[in-house]
Design an enzyme around this catalytic site. Structure first.
Site, PDB file in Angstrom:
ATOM      1  N   ASP B 145       0.757  -1.056   0.074  1.00 42.64           N
ATOM      2  CA  ASP B 145      -0.022   0.002   0.153  1.00 42.64           C
ATOM      3  C   ASP B 145       0.948   1.190  -0.095  1.00 42.64           C
ATOM      4  O   ASP B 145       1.485   1.438   1.079  1.00 42.64           O
ATOM      5  CB  ASP B 145      -0.931  -0.147   1.131  1.00 42.64           C
ATOM      6  CG  ASP B 145      -1.832  -0.905   1.242  1.00 42.64           C
ATOM      7  OD1 ASP B 145      -1.895  -1.986   0.461  1.00 42.64           O
ATOM      8  OD2 ASP B 145      -3.174  -0.945   1.781  1.00 42.64           O
ATOM      9  N   LYS B 208      -6.935   3.349  -3.450  1.00 47.02           N
ATOM     10  CA  LYS B 208      -7.318   3.447  -2.182  1.00 47.02           C
ATOM     11  C   LYS B 208      -7.424   4.631  -1.599  1.00 47.02           C
ATOM     12  O   LYS B 208      -6.732   5.458  -1.880  1.00 47.02           O
ATOM     13  CB  LYS B 208      -6.349   2.563  -1.171  1.00 47.02           C
ATOM     14  CG  LYS B 208      -6.455   2.665   0.248  1.00 47.02           C
ATOM     15  CD  LYS B 208      -5.414   1.728   0.982  1.00 47.02           C
ATOM     16  CE  LYS B 208      -5.434   1.957   2.364  1.00 47.02           C
ATOM     17  NZ  LYS B 208      -4.152   1.309   3.169  1.00 47.02           N
ATOM     18  N   LYS B 244     -10.275   0.049  -2.584  1.00 53.20           N
ATOM     19  CA  LYS B 244     -10.130  -0.092  -1.214  1.00 53.20           C
ATOM     20  C   LYS B 244     -10.631   1.004  -0.422  1.00 53.20           C
ATOM     21  O   LYS B 244      -9.814   2.136  -0.410  1.00 53.20           O
ATOM     22  CB  LYS B 244      -8.854  -0.549  -0.846  1.00 53.20           C
ATOM     23  CG  LYS B 244      -8.607  -0.775   0.757  1.00 53.20           C
ATOM     24  CD  LYS B 244      -7.236  -1.352   1.157  1.00 53.20           C
ATOM     25  CE  LYS B 244      -7.014  -1.288   2.635  1.00 53.20           C
ATOM     26  NZ  LYS B 244      -5.631  -1.809   2.992  1.00 53.20           N
TER      27      LYS B 244
END
Lengths: 290, 308
Positions: B145, B208, B244
């Site tokens: 991430d 995300k 996400k």
């Protein structure tokens, strides 16, 4: 033309009190409150189990801060509630009269409610000494027991004593550091909603007291069964109700406190024992010497 | 370290051609998802799906190997009293904890995701970001991430941001790359849309919303804009990109509304942990409490569920 038309009175909307806010019931249901002559006094929220669930969440999140507040501060805040109730006593008297209570009785009830708050405000830093103890043990330990608030308390307030009965039950719960979710009297709900406004203006943190209006027949089950409620107080009902409450409360072993047929105007209506009933006793063994 | 050749189509998109966002429209549309009522069997199904999509996360300065092991135990044993529960998709930790998490998860089919690239600020030289990414992957991270350089993005240095993402993607090797836009720092939905397009073109496998360290974190409108960007990217290139939302989704009801939005924006193909994740720490327990409530009819207490 202005001035010649009669003014339309602005009627108050009686809402519920959750987490320091006054929402309407999420269910959108209302019931009519009628005066003795049959006219409608108000549309009152018919609280649902989801309202109750939301109220328990609010009470749980308020518990940490309120239970950690000093006894002195809790006493001050209870005293403050009494001060504000005194200032608004006329409103409470007229609400009681509107709901069919005689003026003389209404005045007496409001005064007794204010005095009751002062009574428990005074106990805020004293009940601990009465119920705590240093215990004699025959080993090298300093052994002592102290009180701790049990947590979130659900309260089915008395049906017939809508202000004094309400205050007499809420005060000992919160002075001991608990938070509570209350179902107000269904027949006499107005004072409970106005009392929520008094609480709101008296430094009581949001969520410490949450007040719903609605029907006990519908909500008792939830009040008794919710796993995040640590004690239930109920003030009305027959043996069938008692059984129902006790069976449902057993899942997480709640404290079950029946306060039925209690005369809240009598001396027995106030006592430090009522505080101790929603407290847990913690005993500590502290090694000494050796 | 293996070098994966960049796919042919990695080319800087023309951001001036990115569609503008109708903010009022997006807010209204997002608000409408919250009026849907999902009950009974559908609710139970949705709750199971949410559990399977959770990236169980701990990203605190005070994290210890013990805390990470505890989190991994939670990931494996969500609530053993309720048989038949799915497990979460991944645990998400800092790079220094990847080895510990990998060990604790053993053979269980749960991925280890690691934040990297100087999370959460992204304020570090590129070499350090790439090195951090490689270390996390070498330690066993299945997913990375990364955060974008918001300062550069806000300055209009789109090329810099694009190249950075592409370089991190390369450093990821076979690990999946999630690109955190940190929408709370981007300011407008137009920028969210542009950053999404940039990230997808640069090679993101997932986009995300947030680090969880900045407020506001994930919101329905921001997520909707990103989902729409994913949809349009799919129509344009035929490539599916995952989504996400992370931060601030702490109760089951809200998570269900996110699923409704996903279903109505991208359709069933995206409704698996392969293409959709929730970044959350306290969501799992609320979902478990709701499932227990559905089974028993009684409202639940956090006291009876293991801490995560």
């Amino acid at each position: 033309m202005a001035g010649s038309t009669a003014r339309v009175p602005v009627a108050k909307t009686y809402k519920i009190y959750i987490g320091g806010k006054f929402p309407r019931t999420e269910s959108g249901r209302y019931f009519k409150l009628n005066a003795s002559d049959g006219s409608v006094i108000a549309n009152v929220c018919q609280g649902s189990r989801k309202d109750f669930r939301n109220a328990v969440v609010a009470a749980r999140s308020a518990f940490g801060g309120w239970s950690a507040a000093s006894a002195y501060l809790r006493g001050q805040i209870l005293y403050r509630i009494a001060e504000l109730l005194e200032g608004r006593s006329d409103q409470f008297v007229s609400e009681l009269v509107l709901q069919g209570v005689s003026r003389r009785k209404a005045k007496k009830e409001v005064v007794a409610s204010i005095d009751r708050l002062i009574y428990y405000a005074g106990w805020s830093d004293k009940y601990q000494q009465i119920f705590s103890a240093v215990n004699p043990v025959s080993s090298a330990h300093f052994n002592f027991s102290v009180l701790e608030p049990t947590g979130v308390v659900s309260l089915l307030a008395p049906e017939d004593s809508s202000l004094l009965g309400l205050v007499s039950n809420i005060a000992p719960i919160i002075v001991g550091g608990n938070t509570c979710v209350v179902l107000a009297s269904a027949q006499l709900p107005l004072c409970a909603v106005s009392f929520a406004e008094v609480l709101h203006a008296s430094d009581v943190p949001g969520g410490v007291v949450n007040i719903l209006t609605g029907f006990a027949e519908e909500l008792t089950e939830q009040f008794a069964s919710h796993m995040d409620v640590n004690a239930i107080v109920y003030c009305d009902g027959d043996s069938e109700v008692a059984k129902n409450v006790q069976v449902r409360a057993a899942d997480n072993v709640k404290r079950v406190l029946a306060r039925c047929d209690q005369d809240w105007t009598a001396d027995a209506g106030q006592s430090p024992y009522l505080i101790s009933e929603t407290q847990e006793t913690k005993t500590t063994w502290h090694p000494i010497g050796g | 370290m293996s070098v994966v050749p960049l796919p042919q189509e990695v080319r800087m998109p023309d951001l001036s051609r990115v569609a503008l966002v109708d903010e009022v429209g997006v807010n209204e549309r997002a608000a409408r998802f919250q009026t849907r009522s999902i009950k009974n069997e559908s609710k139970v199904e949705a709750l199971h799906m949410i559990l399977s999509m959770i990236d169980l996360t701990t990203l605190e300065g005070q994290d210890t190997p013990g805390k990470v092991r505890q989190l991994c135990q939670k990931a494996i044993h969500l609530h053993d009293a309720m048989p038949g529960l799915p497990h979460v998709a991944a645990v998400c930790v800092y790079p220094t904890m990847v080895g510990e998490a990998k060990k604790a998860l053993g053979n269980h089919d749960i991925n280890v995701a690691s934040v990297a690239t100087a999370f959460p600020s992204g304020m570090a030289p590129l070499q350090i970001k790439l090195e951090e990414t490689r270390i996390a992957v070498d330690d066993g991270a299945d997913e990375i991430d990364m955060v974008i350089s918001r300062g550069a993005f806000l300055q209009g240095e789109y090329r810099y941001v694009f190249d950075e993402i592409a370089a991190v993607k390369e450093a990821c090797g076979k690990a999946h790359l999630k690109v955190i836009l940190e929408t709370g720092e981007l300011g407008t939905l137009d920028r969210v849309r542009r950053a999404s397009v940039l990230a997808m073109h640069a090679g993101a496998d997932f986009i995300k919303t947030s680090t969880g360290k900045i407020q506001p974190a994930a919101t329905l409108p921001v997520t909707l804009v990103m989902l729409q960007a994913i949809r349009d990217f799919y129509y344009e290139t035929g490539r599916m990109i995952g989504m996400k939302p992370a931060g601030g989704i702490s109760n089951a009801k809200l998570a269900i509304h996110y699923l409704v939005m996903l279903r109505e924006t991208l359709g069933n193909a995206w409704m698996t942990p392969e293409w959709y994740r929730f970044g959350a720490s306290s969501l799992a327990n609320d979902v478990l409490m709701q499932l227990q409530k559905q089974a028993s009819g009684v409202y639940q207490s956090a006291d009876y569920f293991s801490k995560d």
